[in-house]
Design an enzyme around this catalytic site. Sequence first.
Site, PDB file in Angstrom:
ATOM      1  N   ASN A   1      -9.384   5.586   2.744  1.00  0.00           N
ATOM      2  CA  ASN A   1      -8.397   5.217   1.731  1.00  0.00           C
ATOM      3  C   ASN A   1      -7.833   6.437   1.014  1.00  0.00           C
ATOM      4  OD1 ASN A   1      -7.224   2.600   1.182  1.00  0.00           O
ATOM      5  ND2 ASN A   1      -9.300   1.794   1.106  1.00  0.00           N
TER       6      ASN A   1
ATOM      7  N   GLU B   1       0.842  -1.208   0.000  1.00  0.00           N
ATOM      8  CA  GLU B   1       0.000   0.000   0.000  1.00  0.00           C
ATOM      9  C   GLU B   1       0.874   1.254   0.000  1.00  0.00           C
ATOM     10  OE1 GLU B   1      -2.726   1.563  -0.049  1.00  0.00           O
ATOM     11  OE2 GLU B   1      -4.452   0.323   0.448  1.00  0.00           O
TER      12      GLU B   1
ATOM     13  N   ASN C   1      -4.944   3.403   8.027  1.00  0.00           N
ATOM     14  CA  ASN C   1      -4.881   2.872   6.674  1.00  0.00           C
ATOM     15  C   ASN C   1      -4.127   3.883   5.799  1.00  0.00           C
ATOM     16  OD1 ASN C   1      -5.569   0.514   5.138  1.00  0.00           O
ATOM     17  ND2 ASN C   1      -7.075   1.718   4.021  1.00  0.00           N
TER      18      ASN C   1
ATOM     19  N   ARG D   1      -7.070   0.962  13.474  1.00  0.00           N
ATOM     20  CA  ARG D   1      -5.709   1.111  12.972  1.00  0.00           C
ATOM     21  C   ARG D   1      -5.718   2.043  11.766  1.00  0.00           C
ATOM     22  NH1 ARG D   1      -5.643  -5.103  10.934  1.00  0.00           N
ATOM     23  NH2 ARG D   1      -5.989  -4.818   8.692  1.00  0.00           N
TER      24      ARG D   1
ATOM     25  N   ASP E   1      -9.810   2.287  -4.031  1.00  0.00           N
ATOM     26  CA  ASP E   1      -8.830   2.183  -2.947  1.00  0.00           C
ATOM     27  C   ASP E   1      -7.934   3.421  -2.971  1.00  0.00           C
ATOM     28  OD1 ASP E   1      -6.944   1.216  -1.043  1.00  0.00           O
ATOM     29  OD2 ASP E   1      -7.327  -0.840  -1.619  1.00  0.00           O
TER      30      ASP E   1
ATOM     31  N   GLU F   1      -9.435 -10.439   9.106  1.00  0.00           N
ATOM     32  CA  GLU F   1      -8.234 -10.623   8.293  1.00  0.00           C
ATOM     33  C   GLU F   1      -8.431 -11.616   7.150  1.00  0.00           C
ATOM     34  OE1 GLU F   1      -6.278  -8.438   8.663  1.00  0.00           O
ATOM     35  OE2 GLU F   1      -6.195  -7.830  10.757  1.00  0.00           O
TER      36      GLU F   1
END
Length: 299
Positions: free
Chosen positions: A153, A15, A100, A98, A204, A120
């Site tokens: 995102n 990412e 991103n 968390r 994304d 996950e």
Amino acid sequence: MAVSVAIDEPGMLLESPHWDDRTGTLLYVDHMGQRVHHWSPVTKHKDTYDIDCVVGAVVPRESGGAVVAAGTKFAFLDFETGKLTSVATVDQHKPTNRFNDGKCDAAGRFWAGTIGKVDEGAPTQLERKAGSLYCLHTAGIVTKAFNEVDLSNGLTWTSDNSTMYYIDSLKYSVDAFDFDMPTGTLSNRRQVMAFNPPVDGMPDGMCLDTDGKVWIAMYGAGQVLQVDPSTGTQLRSVKFPAPRTTSCCFGGPNLDVMYVTSTRAGYSPEEIQQNPLSGCLFQVTEMGARGTPGVCYKG
């Protein structure tokens, strides 16, 4: 356009690619592999830094090293020692959240969003409306732009810095905000692009070219779409041999190479065998488009 594998070393969930034009290198993260990578396309040398939690985004720091959004912390990464120094913690009342994706605006402020608890085995299955978008200002102060985010995102800004584009992936759209450059204040949120799942995939990460067109990595569709944000019209599609494309940025000496990240997270061994290049970093050349360099964090 020519698509090829830039680094044939699959990660778990690559990412946040960021081109540093000062050094001619690419920074990116392995979100679930808990690593930051720093790679030179000229020498092919890659430095890897292990992080003690999931890492959502990385950008270079003007004074040296980098700043990362990892776990629920903003932290400075020293490239010489690999040491991570915490700067600020967010979402302290939400221990399963968390960070991103994230990116710097032209003033050098670092924006990054959080997401809620994730399954996950199915990365798009997560706690809804648990995330927020944060800004780490150059003075080290953190402010919250807004909350009730599903899957924070992509971020990018127009060349005149008057508009910020933002993706909350599970809305299957791109929103625009009026952006006040001196203060970093957002206003007048509105939808400017919408997508059709599962044909288009899920939006994304994204970046902007010099013509003001947006390029969006579409998770699940193995493509990056070029879209005109003024009309919402899809202009071009670049296909990849990895169904789960995650983000993109322009790089190279002339900023005419696109680097695209992907993931194999959530795949069974059989699915990995069917899609062996999933999790690789790709590059696209002969695009007929150029981008602008990423901005360093100026704190």
